[in-house]
Motif scaffolding. Sequence first.
Motif, PDB file in Angstrom:
ATOM      1  N   GLN A 172       0.830  -1.207   0.000  1.00 39.21           N
ATOM      2  CA  GLN A 172       0.000   0.000   0.000  1.00 39.21           C
ATOM      3  C   GLN A 172       0.862   1.254   0.000  1.00 39.21           C
ATOM      4  OE1 GLN A 172      -2.338  -1.247   3.583  1.00 39.21           O
ATOM      5  NE2 GLN A 172      -3.983  -0.142   2.553  1.00 39.21           N
ATOM      6  N   ARG A 173       1.860   1.274   0.866  1.00 42.53           N
ATOM      7  CA  ARG A 173       2.691   2.474   0.999  1.00 42.53           C
ATOM      8  C   ARG A 173       3.434   2.766  -0.289  1.00 42.53           C
ATOM      9  NH1 ARG A 173       3.631   5.598   4.841  1.00 42.53           N
ATOM     10  NH2 ARG A 173       2.648   4.234   6.370  1.00 42.53           N
ATOM     11  N   THR A 174       3.924   1.719  -0.958  1.00 40.70           N
ATOM     12  CA  THR A 174       4.626   1.925  -2.222  1.00 40.70           C
ATOM     13  C   THR A 174       3.701   2.526  -3.267  1.00 40.70           C
ATOM     14  OG1 THR A 174       6.144   0.082  -1.783  1.00 40.70           O
ATOM     15  CG2 THR A 174       5.906   0.777  -4.071  1.00 40.70           C
ATOM     16  N   VAL A 175       2.501   1.956  -3.401  1.00 46.46           N
ATOM     17  CA  VAL A 175       1.547   2.439  -4.398  1.00 46.46           C
ATOM     18  C   VAL A 175       1.169   3.894  -4.121  1.00 46.46           C
ATOM     19  CG1 VAL A 175      -0.822   2.191  -5.253  1.00 46.46           C
ATOM     20  CG2 VAL A 175       0.619   0.176  -4.977  1.00 46.46           C
ATOM     21  N   LEU A 176       0.853   4.215  -2.874  1.00 44.78           N
ATOM     22  CA  LEU A 176       0.400   5.571  -2.544  1.00 44.78           C
ATOM     23  C   LEU A 176       1.543   6.583  -2.638  1.00 44.78           C
ATOM     24  CD1 LEU A 176      -1.934   4.587   0.404  1.00 44.78           C
ATOM     25  CD2 LEU A 176      -2.651   5.513  -1.806  1.00 44.78           C
ATOM     26  N   THR A 177       2.761   6.169  -2.314  1.00 44.53           N
ATOM     27  CA  THR A 177       3.905   7.077  -2.473  1.00 44.53           C
ATOM     28  C   THR A 177       4.145   7.387  -3.940  1.00 44.53           C
ATOM     29  OG1 THR A 177       4.942   6.195  -0.463  1.00 44.53           O
ATOM     30  CG2 THR A 177       6.351   7.420  -1.970  1.00 44.53           C
ATOM     31  N   LEU A 178       4.045   6.371  -4.791  1.00 44.78           N
ATOM     32  CA  LEU A 178       4.206   6.592  -6.226  1.00 44.78           C
ATOM     33  C   LEU A 178       3.113   7.508  -6.756  1.00 44.78           C
ATOM     34  CD1 LEU A 178       5.167   2.984  -7.376  1.00 44.78           C
ATOM     35  CD2 LEU A 178       6.685   4.954  -7.196  1.00 44.78           C
ATOM     36  N   GLN A 179       1.889   7.315  -6.278  1.00 46.96           N
ATOM     37  CA  GLN A 179       0.782   8.184  -6.697  1.00 46.96           C
ATOM     38  C   GLN A 179       1.047   9.625  -6.285  1.00 46.96           C
ATOM     39  OE1 GLN A 179      -3.562   7.002  -6.437  1.00 46.96           O
ATOM     40  NE2 GLN A 179      -3.504   8.449  -4.738  1.00 46.96           N
ATOM     41  N   ARG A 180       1.479   9.832  -5.034  1.00 43.84           N
ATOM     42  CA  ARG A 180       1.776  11.190  -4.569  1.00 43.84           C
ATOM     43  C   ARG A 180       2.972  11.786  -5.308  1.00 43.84           C
ATOM     44  NH1 ARG A 180      -0.310  12.701   0.552  1.00 43.84           N
ATOM     45  NH2 ARG A 180      -2.502  12.060   0.480  1.00 43.84           N
ATOM     46  N   GLY A 181       3.886  10.920  -5.737  1.00 46.24           N
ATOM     47  CA  GLY A 181       5.074  11.398  -6.449  1.00 46.24           C
ATOM     48  C   GLY A 181       4.826  11.755  -7.894  1.00 46.24           C
ATOM     49  N   GLY A 182       3.608  11.525  -8.387  1.00 49.06           N
ATOM     50  CA  GLY A 182       3.262  11.966  -9.737  1.00 49.06           C
ATOM     51  C   GLY A 182       3.088  10.864 -10.760  1.00 49.06           C
ATOM     52  N   MET A 183       3.141   9.584 -10.350  1.00 53.17           N
ATOM     53  CA  MET A 183       2.910   8.509 -11.299  1.00 53.17           C
ATOM     54  C   MET A 183       1.437   8.526 -11.747  1.00 53.17           C
ATOM     55  SD  MET A 183       5.644   6.909 -12.000  1.00 53.17           S
ATOM     56  CE  MET A 183       7.182   7.670 -11.514  1.00 53.17           C
ATOM     57  N   ARG A 184       1.227   8.205 -13.025  1.00 57.82           N
ATOM     58  CA  ARG A 184      -0.124   8.269 -13.577  1.00 57.82           C
ATOM     59  C   ARG A 184      -0.715   6.899 -13.885  1.00 57.82           C
ATOM     60  NH1 ARG A 184       0.161  12.138 -11.422  1.00 57.82           N
ATOM     61  NH2 ARG A 184       0.182  14.297 -12.134  1.00 57.82           N
ATOM     62  N   GLN A 185       0.108   5.853 -13.899  1.00 57.71           N
ATOM     63  CA  GLN A 185      -0.419   4.512 -14.110  1.00 57.71           C
ATOM     64  C   GLN A 185       0.545   3.488 -13.518  1.00 57.71           C
ATOM     65  OE1 GLN A 185      -0.941   3.985 -18.322  1.00 57.71           O
ATOM     66  NE2 GLN A 185       1.033   4.890 -18.835  1.00 57.71           N
ATOM     67  N   LEU A 186      -0.030   2.395 -13.001  1.00 57.53           N
ATOM     68  CA  LEU A 186       0.753   1.351 -12.364  1.00 57.53           C
ATOM     69  C   LEU A 186       0.460   0.017 -13.031  1.00 57.53           C
ATOM     70  CD1 LEU A 186       0.317   2.081  -8.535  1.00 57.53           C
ATOM     71  CD2 LEU A 186       2.225   2.742  -9.993  1.00 57.53           C
ATOM     72  N   ILE A 187       1.514  -0.780 -13.169  1.00 61.93           N
ATOM     73  CA  ILE A 187       1.385  -2.159 -13.637  1.00 61.93           C
ATOM     74  C   ILE A 187       1.988  -3.044 -12.557  1.00 61.93           C
ATOM     75  CG2 ILE A 187       2.005  -3.823 -15.425  1.00 61.93           C
ATOM     76  CD1 ILE A 187       2.294  -1.437 -17.351  1.00 61.93           C
ATOM     77  N   VAL A 188       1.204  -3.999 -12.050  1.00 64.73           N
ATOM     78  CA  VAL A 188       1.648  -4.865 -10.968  1.00 64.73           C
ATOM     79  C   VAL A 188       1.821  -6.275 -11.510  1.00 64.73           C
ATOM     80  CG1 VAL A 188       1.175  -5.743  -8.662  1.00 64.73           C
ATOM     81  CG2 VAL A 188       0.391  -3.446  -9.304  1.00 64.73           C
ATOM     82  N   LEU A 189       3.039  -6.796 -11.458  1.00 64.73           N
ATOM     83  CA  LEU A 189       3.331  -8.172 -11.855  1.00 64.73           C
ATOM     84  C   LEU A 189       3.252  -9.027 -10.593  1.00 64.73           C
ATOM     85  CD1 LEU A 189       6.226  -7.351 -14.297  1.00 64.73           C
ATOM     86  CD2 LEU A 189       4.076  -8.427 -14.930  1.00 64.73           C
ATOM     87  N   ALA A 190       2.074  -9.584 -10.364  1.00 59.63           N
ATOM     88  CA  ALA A 190       1.786 -10.239  -9.084  1.00 59.63           C
ATOM     89  C   ALA A 190       1.810 -11.755  -9.223  1.00 59.63           C
ATOM     90  CB  ALA A 190       0.425  -9.794  -8.566  1.00 59.63           C
ATOM     91  N   GLY A 191       2.133 -12.413  -8.107  1.00 61.09           N
ATOM     92  CA  GLY A 191       2.152 -13.858  -8.050  1.00 61.09           C
ATOM     93  C   GLY A 191       0.902 -14.411  -7.414  1.00 61.09           C
ATOM     94  N   SER A 192       1.081 -15.453  -6.601  1.00 61.86           N
ATOM     95  CA  SER A 192      -0.062 -16.141  -5.992  1.00 61.86           C
ATOM     96  C   SER A 192      -0.788 -15.283  -4.964  1.00 61.86           C
ATOM     97  CB  SER A 192       0.403 -17.438  -5.332  1.00 61.86           C
ATOM     98  OG  SER A 192       1.393 -17.170  -4.345  1.00 61.86           O
ATOM     99  N   ASP A 193      -0.149 -14.209  -4.494  1.00 64.32           N
ATOM    100  CA  ASP A 193      -0.785 -13.345  -3.495  1.00 64.32           C
ATOM    101  C   ASP A 193      -1.545 -12.178  -4.125  1.00 64.32           C
ATOM    102  OD1 ASP A 193       1.431 -12.088  -4.480  1.00 64.32           O
ATOM    103  OD2 ASP A 193       2.313 -11.595  -2.524  1.00 64.32           O
ATOM    104  N   GLU A 194      -1.900 -12.282  -5.400  1.00 66.61           N
ATOM    105  CA  GLU A 194      -2.554 -11.176  -6.099  1.00 66.61           C
ATOM    106  C   GLU A 194      -3.841 -10.734  -5.408  1.00 66.61           C
ATOM    107  OE1 GLU A 194      -4.731 -10.346 -10.410  1.00 66.61           O
ATOM    108  OE2 GLU A 194      -3.007 -11.722 -10.323  1.00 66.61           O
TER     109      GLU A 194
END
Length: 367
Positions: free
Chosen positions: A51-73
């Motif tokens: 959560q913290r990584t995603v929200l920090t990236l959002q606050r830092g100005g990222m406009r789209q995220l791609i998550v390469l997730a495993g079994s814990d998706e």
Amino acid sequence: MSESTLQRGAELQGLSTAILLPGAGLFGDRPGRGLTDVGPLTSIGGLSLFQRTVLTLQRGGMRQLIVLAGSDEELLKHALARGARVTIPVRWMPVREFPLDDPRTWESLATEVRGFCLIAGVQAVFSKGLIEHLRQSVRDGEALVVTREAGPVEPALGRRNPAVALQEGRLISFHNHPGQEGHQVAADLVVLPASILTPPNGAAASPSGAAEPAGMIPVRRWLERAAVEGRVRVVAAAAHAGLWYRDVWDHTSAGLAERTLFRSLKGEAEGFVDRYFNRTFSRLLTRLFLRMKCSPNAITMVATAVGILSAVGFGIGTYSAGIVAALLFQLAAVIDCCDGEVARLTFTESPFGAWLDIAMDNVVHIA
């Protein structure tokens, strides 16, 4: 074409896309092996690392995220649905269909990246300012690798990122020898131009010609190849400049990362009492409020209630009541620091919360 469309197109040509790897490190951990001590759902300062990584990236100005997730998706999706609102699009790509060591995975990702992409693991805590700095530092055709200082205690060898050799701010090479304290170590945070994700046919596997182990992410190989051409700049994380970065690999490092988060909450205009007294005690209460999952607005009302009780004590007029009232007033001041700390730590600041804080402060002062 509208002005807003043109502006968004310009943004996408820069650094606006982030690719997250929740189950692997960029350099050391093999996909699917997992981390035994802490993981993407480990809580740091009231939020999971993911959560913290995603929200920090959002606050830092990222406009789209791609998550390469495993079994814990599904667990990661559930965690992201709680707490602060994610307002940018998030695309989920299962690694069973898009293996991290398969060049075709990265070729398909390159088609979705215009300009640059940021690739990050989630086993770290870093500042919004660092992301903003990276976005401002991109140059055409050049990669960026974030480094941190090696500390007195480093992860076990199998989970250690490589040390870096640099000259005039540019990467020369990586090496796996344990770095001495103060040496620069690669962080799980790199910026790559889309062209690096799709190397020309026949490109060497690595400058040394060594075969890449099966299951390893090719980030190191890409950076080594670009370094030969002088196209990799090094960005050193620096706490004093608001560009801090903390790796998290066990519970000890998680505690250090949380302390770094709390230190980052200091305001520039704080007075002596606030900085050296109120903030010292407020951090203890803030940790308690985070465990109790109290909202910032609820904490504001608690501070108000304590402040009004102190006013009642002063109104009684006796010596003992005055002592108790003074202690309650100081406690109210300490709790008044907690609402802002919880809001910033959990990315739940709001205009209403700021107004409520000021309004309730005035209520206490009038009382």
